[in-house]
Design a protein around this motif. Structure first.
Motif, PDB file in Angstrom:
ATOM      1  N   VAL A   1      48.199  -2.637   7.078  1.00 55.91           N
ATOM      2  CA  VAL A   1      48.525  -1.165   7.114  1.00 55.91           C
ATOM      3  C   VAL A   1      49.368  -1.009   8.482  1.00 55.91           C
ATOM      4  N   PHE A   2      50.340  -0.091   7.919  1.00 54.62           N
ATOM      5  CA  PHE A   2      50.982   0.891   8.792  1.00 54.62           C
ATOM      6  C   PHE A   2      51.387   2.340   9.536  1.00 54.62           C
ATOM      7  N   GLN A   3      51.830   2.642  10.336  1.00 54.97           N
ATOM      8  CA  GLN A   3      51.796   3.538  10.909  1.00 54.97           C
ATOM      9  C   GLN A   3      52.405   5.265  10.227  1.00 54.97           C
ATOM     10  N   ASP A   4      53.294   4.408   9.392  1.00 54.80           N
ATOM     11  CA  ASP A   4      53.497   6.139   8.223  1.00 54.80           C
ATOM     12  C   ASP A   4      53.070   5.210   6.580  1.00 54.80           C
TER      13      ASP A   4
ATOM     14  N   ALA B   1      47.144  -4.665  11.064  1.00 49.16           N
ATOM     15  CA  ALA B   1      47.763  -2.784  11.291  1.00 49.16           C
ATOM     16  C   ALA B   1      49.280  -3.019  12.137  1.00 49.16           C
ATOM     17  N   ASP B   2      50.053  -2.057  11.976  1.00 46.91           N
ATOM     18  CA  ASP B   2      51.055  -2.190  12.943  1.00 46.91           C
ATOM     19  C   ASP B   2      51.034  -0.407  12.796  1.00 46.91           C
ATOM     20  N   GLU B   3      50.771   0.378  14.261  1.00 45.86           N
ATOM     21  CA  GLU B   3      50.700   0.925  15.060  1.00 45.86           C
ATOM     22  C   GLU B   3      49.745   1.734  13.912  1.00 45.86           C
ATOM     23  N   PRO B   4      48.659   1.522  13.469  1.00 46.32           N
ATOM     24  CA  PRO B   4      47.338   2.426  12.523  1.00 46.32           C
ATOM     25  C   PRO B   4      47.277   3.427  13.117  1.00 46.32           C
ATOM     26  N   THR B   5      46.988   3.631  15.024  1.00 46.03           N
ATOM     27  CA  THR B   5      46.625   5.189  15.312  1.00 46.03           C
ATOM     28  C   THR B   5      47.543   6.144  15.839  1.00 46.03           C
ATOM     29  N   GLY B   6      49.080   5.650  15.584  1.00 45.61           N
ATOM     30  CA  GLY B   6      50.545   5.797  16.227  1.00 45.61           C
ATOM     31  C   GLY B   6      50.762   7.385  16.338  1.00 45.61           C
ATOM     32  N   ASN B   7      50.169   7.623  15.363  1.00 46.96           N
ATOM     33  CA  ASN B   7      50.628   9.713  15.227  1.00 46.96           C
ATOM     34  C   ASN B   7      49.292  10.089  15.073  1.00 46.96           C
ATOM     35  N   LEU B   8      48.079   9.609  15.519  1.00 44.26           N
ATOM     36  CA  LEU B   8      47.248  10.926  15.314  1.00 44.26           C
ATOM     37  C   LEU B   8      45.923  11.142  16.729  1.00 44.26           C
ATOM     38  N   ASP B   9      45.421  11.629  16.959  1.00 47.36           N
ATOM     39  CA  ASP B   9      45.384  12.643  17.835  1.00 47.36           C
ATOM     40  C   ASP B   9      43.680  11.606  18.613  1.00 47.36           C
TER      41      ASP B   9
ATOM     42  N   ASP C   1      40.591  10.613  18.949  1.00 51.21           N
ATOM     43  CA  ASP C   1      39.299  11.346  18.706  1.00 51.21           C
ATOM     44  C   ASP C   1      39.698  10.815  16.733  1.00 51.21           C
ATOM     45  N   LEU C   2      40.451  10.558  16.359  1.00 55.47           N
ATOM     46  CA  LEU C   2      40.436  10.318  14.883  1.00 55.47           C
ATOM     47  C   LEU C   2      40.669   8.502  15.280  1.00 55.47           C
ATOM     48  N   SER C   3      42.016   8.825  16.375  1.00 54.09           N
ATOM     49  CA  SER C   3      42.137   7.037  16.591  1.00 54.09           C
ATOM     50  C   SER C   3      40.906   6.396  16.619  1.00 54.09           C
ATOM     51  N   ARG C   4      39.718   6.550  17.699  1.00 56.92           N
ATOM     52  CA  ARG C   4      38.334   6.153  17.351  1.00 56.92           C
ATOM     53  C   ARG C   4      38.249   5.507  15.781  1.00 56.92           C
ATOM     54  N   ASP C   5      38.380   6.751  15.861  1.00 57.35           N
ATOM     55  CA  ASP C   5      37.474   6.332  13.825  1.00 57.35           C
ATOM     56  C   ASP C   5      37.914   5.706  13.190  1.00 57.35           C
ATOM     57  N   ILE C   6      38.872   5.518  13.252  1.00 54.68           N
ATOM     58  CA  ILE C   6      40.181   5.058  12.005  1.00 54.68           C
ATOM     59  C   ILE C   6      39.708   3.087  12.914  1.00 54.68           C
ATOM     60  N   MET C   7      39.774   3.021  14.342  1.00 53.00           N
ATOM     61  CA  MET C   7      39.037   1.221  14.736  1.00 53.00           C
ATOM     62  C   MET C   7      37.737   1.136  14.498  1.00 53.00           C
ATOM     63  N   GLN C   8      37.414   2.156  14.594  1.00 52.28           N
ATOM     64  CA  GLN C   8      34.993   2.020  14.260  1.00 52.28           C
ATOM     65  C   GLN C   8      35.608   1.644  12.454  1.00 52.28           C
TER      66      GLN C   8
ATOM     67  N   PHE D   1      43.702  -8.204  12.896  1.00 54.75           N
ATOM     68  CA  PHE D   1      44.929  -7.954  14.116  1.00 54.75           C
ATOM     69  C   PHE D   1      45.642  -6.345  13.672  1.00 54.75           C
ATOM     70  N   ILE D   2      45.460  -6.316  14.997  1.00 54.81           N
ATOM     71  CA  ILE D   2      46.092  -4.604  14.740  1.00 54.81           C
ATOM     72  C   ILE D   2      46.739  -4.314  16.315  1.00 54.81           C
ATOM     73  N   ALA D   3      48.206  -4.345  15.869  1.00 57.64           N
ATOM     74  CA  ALA D   3      49.323  -4.123  16.644  1.00 57.64           C
ATOM     75  C   ALA D   3      48.813  -2.788  17.340  1.00 57.64           C
ATOM     76  N   THR D   4      49.533  -2.559  18.437  1.00 55.50           N
ATOM     77  CA  THR D   4      49.564  -0.647  18.926  1.00 55.50           C
ATOM     78  C   THR D   4      49.002  -0.896  20.375  1.00 55.50           C
ATOM     79  N   HIS D   5      49.777   0.852  20.688  1.00 57.63           N
ATOM     80  CA  HIS D   5      50.631   0.141  22.598  1.00 57.63           C
ATOM     81  C   HIS D   5      49.561   0.826  23.249  1.00 57.63           C
ATOM     82  N   ASP D   6      48.209   1.354  22.895  1.00 61.75           N
ATOM     83  CA  ASP D   6      47.314   2.677  22.542  1.00 61.75           C
ATOM     84  C   ASP D   6      46.128   1.538  23.584  1.00 61.75           C
TER      85      ASP D   6
END
Lengths: 221, 312
Positions: free
Chosen positions: A84-87, A161-169, A171-178, A191-196
């Protein structure tokens, strides 16, 4: 499931992205990979997906030694990993259904089976009603969920997943992580790479932090 | 889950059918550039094929005249009819001669009037200017060029004969010219086929550049090079096949344009020669050749570029 032993990655420009990295991720474990941009998160994921190869050290994934894997076997190896990619990396001239079906088409799956599995996958990410849309007609969060549906449609044992929530607000980020947590609960190693960091700390999962190409043991939990 | 062998065969063929139709659909969505490519390939194939047809016709024509290597004896005009008949019988008894044919001066005049269309001009002349002629056919199979030359000299030495002419030299020249042409056509065909490979190669290269991100994504989800290559090979397949048909249609058009003037020409030469252009054989071979060259060109182009595109 994923084991790094003293792994180095040096680019032709002499830049050293990873310097003696070791860690072990067990089967059906879920973990976050954190660190500043440029710390080597993407390089690490690329080594697991065999987009790049390590300069030194051993990478074992699902019992396979990646440095011994020949070029011709790389495509078959990649089918064990959902990416899964950021873009998103979707094909914009094909429908949501065709995008999600791609891994199954590549594996030569039967037509009826493709339809069944694609719909199950789209249902899982809540986009069954959009199967005929083009990606461009979807929101950023929806596109990311199409990317996730594509990554899991052939039921790989590992999800990266490489920064899968990088462009999301948030609430949406939480949905994706769930969503990722749900896949982990059925036995997928995630295995998820993120800076959040806020999001990471709100979830009860292991955290592997890297800094300057090494494990940062103070930050890792 | 264990799957039967026939399932794998079936799904293999199905995948091929899918990418075959997929690449055809892709060409269909870009009609203009597709037509340009097919046109270039078609013309490049039609040129050597057209030359080949021309060469075959010249060959057929000269083969038809193979038996026609004949010697014309132009006789003195003041000879008596009986003298000529005796001479005719005498010559036809020679072992080197298969057949003779006597034509009186009047008959020569009638023939000339008929073929040349200059009859009214002849009417203004006081006497018949044409000599009586004996045409004889030497035994070609057993005679060498030297034997024929000896025969010619012997005939020319006869007192009744003004001139003995062998109507074969031009035929030999035509044959030599034919050989040179054939070699040239083969070379030209080779060069043009090469250009078809290059044209298709370049088209596929551009298509790959357009699809670069798509190829990356396919590689990321585990597509083999073979899988990615397949639709491009079928693109070359369609270009070549359709280009071959285009070439055939071009020839059909050219032949129908040439048919009536050639007919008029052969009538003037009192021949019933029909222009042949092997429509059936070419309808098979042109698309086949195009198809082969198309797939070859696509193969070369894809192979060069596929390895350079790696996800990064």
């Amino acid at each position: 499931m994923i084991q790094f032993t003293d792994v180095y990655k040096r680019y032709p420009s002499r830049y050293e992205a990873l310097s003696g990295l070791s860690f072990h991720l067990k089967e059906a474990e879920m973990a976050f990979l954190t660190g500043h941009s440029g710390a080597g998160k993407s390089t690490l994921l690329k080594l697991i997906a065999l987009i790049e190869r390590s300069t030194h050290g051993q990478v074992l994934v699902n019992g396979q030694n990646l440095s011994r894997l020949s070029k011709g076997k790389v495509p078959y190896y990649r089918r064990q990993i959902g990416l899964v990619f950021q873009d998103h990396n979707l094909l914009h001239d094909r429908t949501v259904f065709d995008n999600v079906a791609l891994p199954l088409v590549i594996e030569g799956e039967e037509h009826r089976e493709i339809g069944r599995r694609v719909r199950a996958s789209l249902d899982k990410v809540g986009l069954l009603s959009k199967e005929r849309s083009l990606p461009i007609a979807l929101s950023g969060g929806e596109q990311q969920r199409v990317g996730i549906a594509r990554a899991v449609v052939n039921r790989p044992p590992i999800l990266l997943a490489d920064e899968p929530t990088g462009n999301l607000d948030p609430d949406l980020s939480r949905d994706i992580m769930q969503l990722f947590e749900q896949f982990n609960q059925v036995g997928v190693t995630v295995f998820i790479a993120t800076h959040d960091l806020d999001l990471v700390q709100s979830m009860p999962h292991r955290q592997i932090a890297i800094q300057n190409g090494r494990i940062d043991s103070r930050m890792s939990l | 889950m264990k799957k039967r062998f026939s399932f794998y065969i079936g799904s293999y063929l199905l995948r091929h059918l899918q990418s075959m139709l997929f690449s055809l659909g892709r060409l269909w969505r870009q009609p203009f550039s597709t037509f340009l490519t097919i046109g270039v390939i078609g013309i490049a194939l039609a040129l050597p094929a057209g030359l080949f047809v021309l060469l075959q016709n010249i060959n057929n024509l000269s083969n038809q005249w193979d038996d026609a290597s004949q010697i014309s004896l132009f006789l003195k005009q003041d000879l008596h009819e009986n003298q000529i008949k005796q001479l005719n019988i005498y010559i036809s008894s020679w072992p080197q001669v298969t057949e003779t044919n006597y034509q009186t001066a009047e008959q020569s005049l009638d023939e000339f009037r008929e073929l040349s269309g200059l009859g009214h001009l002849l009417d203004t002349l006081p006497d018949n200017p044409l000599p009586p002629v004996i045409t004889l056919y030497p035994q070609n199979e057993n005679l060498s060029a030297d034997d024929i030359r000896a025969l010619l000299e012997k005939l020319a030495a006869l007192p009744e004969v003004v001139q003995a002419q062998l109507d074969m030299e031009w035929l030999q020249r035509l044959r030599s010219i034919n050989k040179v042409l054939a070699r040239g056509v083969s070379l030209l065909a080779l060069l043009l086929s090469l250009s078809v490979v290059l044209v298709i190669g370049n088209t596929i290269r551009l298509a790959i550049l357009n699809c670069q991100s798509e190829i990356k994504i396919m590689k990321l989800v585990g597509a083999t090079n073979r899988f990615i290559r397949r639709p491009f090979l079928y693109t070359g397949f369609w270009y070549g096949l359709l280009g071959g048909f285009f070439a055939w249609c071009t020839l059909l058009f050219a032949m129908s344009m040439l048919a009536s003037p050639i007919n008029a020409l052969t009538i003037q030469y009192a021949s019933d020669y029909q222009l042949r252009w092997f429509a059936g054989a070419l309808l098979l071979y042109l698309p086949l050749t195009g198809l082969f060259i198309g797939v070859l060109g696509a193969w070369i182009a894809v192979g060069r570029h596929l390895n350079s595109i790696e996800p990064n």
